[in-house]
Design an enzyme around this catalytic site. Structure first.
Site, PDB file in Angstrom:
ATOM      1  CG  ASP A 130      35.577 -25.308  21.120  1.00 41.14           C
ATOM      2  OD1 ASP A 130      35.125 -25.937  20.137  1.00 41.14           O
ATOM      3  OD2 ASP A 130      34.880 -24.927  22.073  1.00 41.14           O
ATOM      4  CB  ALA A 131      42.251 -25.972  21.468  1.00 40.90           C
ATOM      5  CD  GLU A 132      42.863 -28.840  14.605  1.00 43.17           C
ATOM      6  OE1 GLU A 132      43.040 -29.055  13.412  1.00 43.17           O
ATOM      7  OE2 GLU A 132      42.565 -29.734  15.436  1.00 43.17           O
ATOM      8  CD  GLU A 185       8.994 -21.474   9.185  1.00 47.73           C
ATOM      9  OE1 GLU A 185       9.277 -20.384   9.706  1.00 47.73           O
ATOM     10  OE2 GLU A 185       8.789 -21.614   7.967  1.00 47.73           O
ATOM     11  CE  LYS A 194       5.476 -15.079  16.954  1.00 42.81           C
ATOM     12  NZ  LYS A 194       6.163 -14.353  18.011  1.00 42.81           N
ATOM     13  CG  ASP A 217      10.389 -14.944  22.949  1.00 45.46           C
ATOM     14  OD1 ASP A 217      10.140 -13.936  22.255  1.00 45.46           O
ATOM     15  OD2 ASP A 217      10.102 -15.017  24.154  1.00 45.46           O
ATOM     16  NE  ARG A 234       8.481  -6.332  12.394  1.00 48.47           N
ATOM     17  CZ  ARG A 234       7.580  -5.673  13.108  1.00 48.47           C
ATOM     18  NH1 ARG A 234       7.899  -5.206  14.291  1.00 48.47           N
ATOM     19  NH2 ARG A 234       6.366  -5.479  12.650  1.00 48.47           N
ATOM     20  CD  GLU A 258      12.550 -13.734  16.142  1.00 47.85           C
ATOM     21  OE1 GLU A 258      12.301 -13.244  15.014  1.00 47.85           O
ATOM     22  OE2 GLU A 258      11.962 -13.383  17.172  1.00 47.85           O
ATOM     23  CE1 TYR A 302      11.052 -14.608   9.696  1.00 41.42           C
ATOM     24  CE2 TYR A 302      12.056 -15.299  11.759  1.00 41.42           C
ATOM     25  CZ  TYR A 302      11.471 -14.322  10.978  1.00 41.42           C
ATOM     26  OH  TYR A 302      11.318 -13.056  11.485  1.00 41.42           O
ATOM     27  CE  LYS A 305       2.680 -14.423  20.095  1.00 44.53           C
ATOM     28  NZ  LYS A 305       2.318 -13.197  20.711  1.00 44.53           N
ATOM     29  CB  CYS A 333      -1.413  -2.318  61.435  1.00 42.65           C
ATOM     30  SG  CYS A 333      -0.265  -1.610  60.235  1.00 42.65           S
ATOM     31  CB  CYS A 390       1.026   1.456  63.136  1.00 44.17           C
ATOM     32  SG  CYS A 390      -0.692   1.152  62.689  1.00 44.17           S
ATOM     33  CB  CYS A 403      -3.770  -0.273  58.868  1.00 48.82           C
ATOM     34  SG  CYS A 403      -3.138   0.918  60.059  1.00 48.82           S
ATOM     35  CB  CYS A 427      -0.484   3.481  59.716  1.00 51.70           C
ATOM     36  SG  CYS A 427       0.457   2.056  59.158  1.00 51.70           S
TER      37      CYS A 427
END
Ligand code: IVH
Length: 671
Positions: free
Chosen positions: A34-36, A113, A115, A117, A136, A170, A222, A310, A404, A407, A422, A427
């Site tokens: 990452d540094a490079e 595939e 789905k 989210d 969309r 997505e 996709y 789903k 209660c 009260c 109650c 109350c």
């Protein structure tokens, strides 16, 4: 370095960064540290700063995010972005297969595939260069979010072939990034995102691309919307082609010879899915052959050749550490399970309603039990069952109290009811809840008067009944904690404005038993004035369509009380409107089509061309929901003149903000 040398170096840096980025973000196989990478990127940014004429729209340096936009521009999708029909079990899948067979020649095979989210995105490339990315939206019109999408490392700025193509995928936020983001939000005292999907959508709705750049978003492609100069035969071939162009395509997709293989694939994911580093909410099944797809075509909303399976709601085990009791507006005592915090379907759950004592008995729930939790409709947490085998013997039986909790008067169980109640009309919990109900959205809808403020006013004895709300004085309010001049003035103004509300809001707000918002409207439209309703007999009431015996009874006995007549006289004297004003009828189709449909909207600041209530009524007639306070569930904030803290909060939560003119323009589109 002279310009020539700089140009050569810039070209080299871009090439390297593009290659490194591709390996890191798309292939997930970094070539350098990452540094490079960062060092090379910084070098590129500073060279481009020195020689601005060498800047290019597809330089990897644009990924850090450019200057903020004033607003998003709408874009029309050349090929509409449709949604999918749903399947919930194997039978639904076999029905889908049967329908497919009836509409095609030959045997179907499928591409399955995950789905993902997140949110659907369209990316357009001209000559291999990324030129536009859009949401969309409603499927026909979306918003141009190119600048934000460029900050997603896995979206190529230049493809490996110079093609004209529009692709779909997505965008999402990986689970780990979501957790880190929410942790940071919590530490900063900011409101957290409800789930990774909202976090991804919120990040891409930012006008400032630098924010999106920090959110660590990702994307899987996709599908292909438009492709010039090349023909493909099958969906799986299309996915492979997307990969060769340099797009990130999910590796878990599978080609299935028949529906049995599809079902097997789906079953294999029921268990595995929680281990994925991103959220999925199902499996998408697509007929693989493109010529067969073409033969089947589309319904108005979705393709006939694809379906979304789903997953059943995710179930999670946790400990029930206590049961809390609350007293509602009608005196009903509701037990709530206090849970050891646990993540269910993407969010932390700490409480779940247990509804009533019978349910606790039925499910044999004890304090200290291990319980299975799920979210009904993926939103409201509930206890599915307990796991008695995991008991250790220290679990404690829960008994409903006899008195209660607020009260201390004795609780009763009315005939035919499951709830303990109650029945003390004095109350404090019931009175407080009644006041909260009175100011709530479907009742008087008083802006700035939420649960907390009501509780505060009530505990300071500034309000004891609903009429007191209209007697509040500026000086008294200013003495309260967290009540500055500005908020007091806004509050008083909001209260004053609701005096003009049409009768049904008041009727519903009074909280007459069995009279819901809909019945209140029916009654107000029929009797037109409070006076006429007060005088109505049982027979006159039951003559009204939709008003049954039970409700009529309740209304008659409510208005029979001396206290109620006094309250209504008081409201009249205070200037509260007691007549029906007739709301604009809702046009169902308009409501479905409008920009407000299903959206939660907050009005804030001073509107100059419309009154608050006019605006709210029109928005509601178009299917929107107008609420008083800005939260992560708010979709649009309409900011008038001098909008203050709500606008600030909207900006903080990255919610779309419109001014009054934009509102009027949208309302105008719908007559
Ligand atoms: S195909 C014609 N494939 O699910 C619609 N959709 O209602 C074609 N989604 O809006 C959609 N992963 O946002 C497709 N592998 C996938 C998907 C996927 C997630 C979303 C997409 C779409 C919604 C379907």
């Amino acid at each position: 370095m002279d310009r020539n040398q700089a140009e050569q170096r810039i070209v080299k840096l871009r090439e390297l960064l593009e290659e490194y980025g591709y390996h890191y973000y798309v292939l997930d196989q970094p070539l350098v540290s990452d540094a490079e990478y960062d060092q090379l990127l910084q070098e590129l940014i500073s060279l481009e700063g020195e020689f601005p004429e060498l800047m290019s729209e597809d330089s990897p340096s644009v990924r850090v995010g450019g200057i903020p936009l004033p607003h998003f521009v709408k874009v029309e999708h050349e090929v509409p972005m449709l949604s999918l029909g749903n399947a919930f079990n194997d039978d639904d899948l076999r029905d889908f297969d049967r329908r497919i067979r009836q509409g095609i020649e030959g045997e179907p095979s499928y591409s399955c595939e995950l789905k993902i989210d997140g949110l659907a995105i369209s990316l357009r490339y001209e000559n291999g260069r990324f030129v536009r990315g859009a949401t969309r939206g409603d499927g026909t019109t979306g918003e141009d979010i190119t600048q934000n999408l460029k900050t997603i490392g896995s979206i190529p700025l230049r493809l490996k072939e110079a093609v004209d193509i529009e692709v779909r995928g997505e965008a999402f936020m990986p689970k780990r990034s979501f957790e880190a983001l929410n942790q940071a939000k919590e530490q900063a005292g900011e409101e957290k995102f409800a789930n990774p999907r909202n976090a991804a959508a919120g990040s891409l709705r930012q006008l400032d691309p630098k924010i999106a750049a920090k959110r660590n978003l990702d994307i899987f492609l996709y599908g292909i919307g438009l492709l010039k100069g090349k023909t493909l035969d099958s969906h799986h071939e299309g996915l492979a082609y997307l990969r060769t162009l340099g797009f990130k395509v999910n590796e878990e997709s599978q080609y299935c010879e028949n529906i049995d293989e599809v079902i097997e694939y789906i079953h294999s994911w029921l268990e595995k899915r929680t281990a994925l580093p991103y959220e999925i909410d199902g499996i998408v099944i697509k007929l693989d052959s493109l010529s067969q797809q073409k033969a089947l075509g589309f319904t108005a909303k979705s393709p006939r050749w694809a379906i979304a399976y789903k997953f059943p709601a995710e179930e999670v085990v946790t400990k029930l550490i206590g049961i809390e009791l609350t007293v509602g507006r009608t005196g009903a005592i509701t037990p709530t399970a206090l849970l050891e915090p646990v993540i269910v379907a993407g969010t932390t759950v700490k409480r779940a309603s247990l509804h009533n004592e019978d349910l606790i008995r039925e499910k044999d729930i004890k304090i200290g039990d291990s319980v299975v939790i799920k979210k009904a409709g993926d939103i409201i947490p509930e206890v599915v069952n307990v796991l008695p085998k995991l008991r250790t013997g220290i679990e404690q039986e829960f008994n409903m109290p006899t008195h209660c909790p607020e009260c201390e008067s004795e609780l009763v169980r009315l005939e035919g009811e499951v709830a303990l109640r109650c029945i003390n009309p004095k109350c404090p919990a019931q009175i407080r809840e009644g006041l909260i109900h009175f100011v709530s959205r479907n009742a008087m809808n008083i802006d700035g008067l939420g649960e907390k403020v009501i509780a505060q006013l009530f505990s300071h004895q500034l309000i004891e009944d609903v009429a007191d709300i209209y007697k509040l004085e500026r000086e008294e309010l200013l003495k309260l904690e967290r009540m500055g001049e500005k908020s007091v003035d806004n509050l008083l103004e909001a209260i004053e404005a609701t005096k003009e509300n049409s009768l049904e809001r008041l009727l519903f707000g009074l909280g007459i038993r069995f009279v819901g918002a809909k019945a209140a409207k029916t009654l107000a439209a029929h009797f037109e004035t409070m006076e006429a309703l007060q005088k109505a007999s049982f027979e006159e009431l039951t003559d009204v369509h939709e008003i049954g015996d039970k409700m009529a009874d309740s209304i008659v006995s409510y208005f029979d009380s001396e206290e109620v007549s006094e309250l209504i006289n008081e409201l009249r004297e205070l200037g509260v409107n007691l007549t029906y004003k007739g709301a604009k009828p809702t046009n169902a189709q308009e409501a479905i089509d409008s920009a407000f449909a299903g959206k939660t909207i907050v009005l804030t600041g001073k509107l100059e061309k419309l009154s608050r209530n006019e605006a709210a009524e029109q928005i509601e007639a178009l299917g929107g929901k107008v609420t008083g306070s800005v939260s992560k569930n708010t979709d649009i904030v309409i900011a008038g003149v001098d909008a203050g803290s709500k606008l600030a909060k909207a900006k903080k939560l990255e919610i779309t903000v419109w001014d009054e003119d934009q509102l009027i323009e949208e309302l105008g589109k719908r007559g």
